[in-house]
Design a protein around this motif. Structure first.
Motif, short mmCIF file in Angstrom:
data_model
loop_
_atom_site.label_atom_id
_atom_site.label_comp_id
_atom_site.label_asym_id
_atom_site.label_seq_id
_atom_site.Cartn_x
_atom_site.Cartn_y
_atom_site.Cartn_z
N LEU A 206 64.91 25.85 58.23
CA LEU A 206 65.70 26.53 59.80
C LEU A 206 64.41 26.42 60.43
CD1 LEU A 206 67.67 28.71 59.23
CD2 LEU A 206 68.72 27.07 58.24
N LEU A 207 63.45 26.46 60.21
CA LEU A 207 61.84 26.07 61.21
C LEU A 207 61.11 25.34 61.09
CD1 LEU A 207 61.55 30.31 61.14
CD2 LEU A 207 62.92 28.78 62.37
N GLY A 208 60.45 24.76 61.48
CA GLY A 208 59.13 24.04 62.27
C GLY A 208 58.27 23.67 63.48
N LYS A 209 57.82 23.02 63.67
CA LYS A 209 57.16 23.14 64.20
C LYS A 209 57.63 23.40 65.42
CE LYS A 209 53.54 19.30 65.78
NZ LYS A 209 52.73 17.84 65.43
N HIS A 210 56.89 24.48 66.57
CA HIS A 210 57.12 25.57 67.86
C HIS A 210 58.29 26.06 67.76
CE1 HIS A 210 55.10 22.36 69.31
NE2 HIS A 210 55.50 21.15 69.16
N SER A 346 77.40 26.67 56.91
CA SER A 346 76.29 25.44 56.64
C SER A 346 75.53 26.10 56.57
CB SER A 346 76.91 25.27 57.89
OG SER A 346 76.46 26.25 59.02
N VAL A 347 74.72 27.05 56.32
CA VAL A 347 73.40 27.96 56.46
C VAL A 347 73.25 28.07 54.72
CG1 VAL A 347 71.26 29.09 57.07
CG2 VAL A 347 73.09 28.53 59.24
N ILE A 348 74.71 29.00 54.36
CA ILE A 348 74.34 29.19 53.21
C ILE A 348 73.95 28.13 52.24
CG2 ILE A 348 74.91 30.28 51.48
CD1 ILE A 348 73.51 32.25 53.19
#
Ligand SMILES: Cc1ncc(COP(=O)(O)O)c(C=O)c1O
Length: 484
Positions: A206-210, A346-348
């Motif tokens: 769920l996370l990335g650059k910035h 959706s996240v799971i």
């Protein structure tokens, strides 16, 4: 960064090969294979003699030989290192430069202090004043034998399991979470190999650059690098005694990338603090309004002494704003390596897909075991006993603090969890304190590993060491502090 190497071998005293020669061969092999890197430090000659179980003179001969052949270099006053012009690298064009690879990897190494803690926790001579796990004495050993016997009497399929984890366990967890007012279906929960893995999956998926992860001033996640790769930024948010104050965040910064807030509202690690119900409501409301998802880490929820903590933030979440983490590590045994994450389907589903790509699922033995414990009610029975025993331990440790720390530190009285957050009255260099304590065979978690700032705190835990060791260790620590 260079490190001190670990010796995990002893020469064979019954062998016809001389001890010196065996040691020379062992060290040469370690360097040649890239296990030890250029610049890595060897322990002192005295420590090497103990580790190899040989005389100092044998060590000194081996080191001279290795220095002459260029494998090691010794600088007076500094010690012995793997040499810069390492012979093994000169003679071999096959050895890849592992140092370059290690430095370029996405994940950074742990802080040296954490590496030292991880290492010394396995030294039987050391008193562990801060360890964040239950001692084996607090684990239900009879129950474990009973469960393994029971499990061995039925045919169980120890195959790979479905992407979200064993369905029977997810069903049991849905029943269990209902007691905490969290109403979900089996599709909204993923079984993970400990809740730390859930944090890694969130970071990967769920996370990335910035991306920004907002965290409290002191936090368990600051002692890890789980949110420090691929351009993810960890940002400290203002915190008072009741927890984070997100309304101080400049909301325009939230738009620059995906952001998330991580919090441990119940028996916080390391401060032991419990967030009030009112703050939980306010926090959720603000985060919902500003589309800032929350990771609620509830690993310590079950460890209350008298009064149940306020309901999880997740129980009030009507808009899928909260990812909820739980674990059996603190309330039963960390070696079981089973935790869970609850969130929108959706996240799971995505996290489950990434978990399959990572390790193909958590241990099926542990998942069957936990299904049995939850279904039979044995887990709840164990919790009742654990709470009583932790409370007794806590009271005992508070009395030692009264005796040894009353005029050098302050602390709160915990209502549950594992930790007492000791605040020293004067500002000490807690890294010096850590080293001095270690020299006296006492291991502490200094406050600075949980923050990016200086800290005059020490995390004390009453869950692991025996009470006799706690008293001895606290007495030694108090003496060291007074003499600093
Ligand atoms: C707040 C918190 N979350 C998660 C963990 C890791 O738990 P697990 O063993 O389930 O990975 C810890 C362990 O110290 C913790 O303190």
């Amino acid at each position: 960064m260079s490190k001190e190497v670990t010796i995990d071998w002893c020469p064979d005293k019954s062998s016809k090969t001389a001890l010196v020669h065996q040691i020379v061969q062992y060290i040469t092999k370690k360097v040649y294979r890239g296990d030890w890197l250029i610049g890595d430090r060897l322990p002192t000659q005295r420590a090497l003699a103990v580790a190899f179980d040989v005389n100092r003179s044998t060590i000194s001969t081996a080191i001279s030989e290795l220095t002459i052949s260029g494998v090691l270099e010794t600088t007076v006053g500094k010690g012995t290192y793997v040499a810069n012009n390492t012979w093994s690298l000169l003679v071999s064009d096959k050895t890849p430069n592992w140092k370059d690879y290690i430095e370029k990897g996405f994940h950074q190494a742990n802080l040296p202090t954490i590496q030292a803690i991880n290492k010394y926790e396995f030294d039987d001579d050391i008193i562990r004043l801060s360890t964040g796990e239950v001692s084996p004495e607090l684990m239900p050993q009879d129950l474990f034998s009973e469960i393994f016997q029971q499990m061995s009497s039925e045919p169980i399929a120890f195959n790979y399991l479905e992407p979200l984890g064993l369905e029977a366990l997810r069903t049991e967890l849905c029943h269990y979470l209902k007691k905490h007012d969290i109403h979900i279906t089996e599709k909204e929960i993923l079984i993970v190999s400990g809740s730390l893995q859930a944090l890694q999956l969130v970071a990967l998926a769920l996370l990335g650059k910035h991306s920004k992860v907002f965290v409290e001033e002191y936090s368990y996640v600051k002692s890890l690098k789980v949110f420090e790769f691929s351009g993810i930024n960890m940002k400290t948010i203002a915190t008072d005694n009741d927890g984070p104050l997100p309304w101080i965040i400049d909301t325009s910064t939230l738009r620059e990338g995906t952001s998330i807030l991580y919090t441990i509202p119940t028996f916080h690690n390391p401060t032991g603090r419990v967030m009030s119900h009112e703050r939980r409501v306010e926090l959720l409301k603000w985060c919902q309004k500003n589309h800032l998802p929350i990771i609620e880490d509830d690993a310590y929820r079950e460890l209350y002494f008298d009064v149940r903590p306020p309901k999880p933030i997740k129980s009030m979440d009507t808009s899928g704003n909260v990812l909820y983490l739980g674990s059996f590590s603190k309330s039963l045994a960390p070696g079981i390596r089973i935790g869970w994450i609850v969130g929108p389907e959706s996240v799971i589903e995505r996290l489950g897909d990434i978990k399959m790509q990572t390790d193909y699922g958590a241990s099926s033995v542990s998942q069957w075991m936990m299904t049995y414990m939850l279904r039979s009610g044995l887990y709840e029975e164990h919790l009742i006993q654990l709470r009583t025993r932790l409370k007794e331990r806590c009271h005992q440790v508070l009395s030692y603090l009264d005796t040894y720390f009353s005029n050098i530190a302050t602390w709160h009285v915990p209502k549950g969890g594992f930790y007492i957050w000791l605040k020293l009255n004067r500002a000490y260099h807690t890294d010096t304190l850590f080293e001095n304590a270690l020299k006296n065979k006492v291991l502490i978690n200094p406050g600075f590993i949980y923050t990016s700032k200086n800290s005059s705190h020490i995390r004390i835990s009453y869950s692991y060491a025996s009470m006799a060791d706690m008293e001895k260790g606290l007495q030694i620590l108090s003496k060291i502090i007074r003499e600093l």
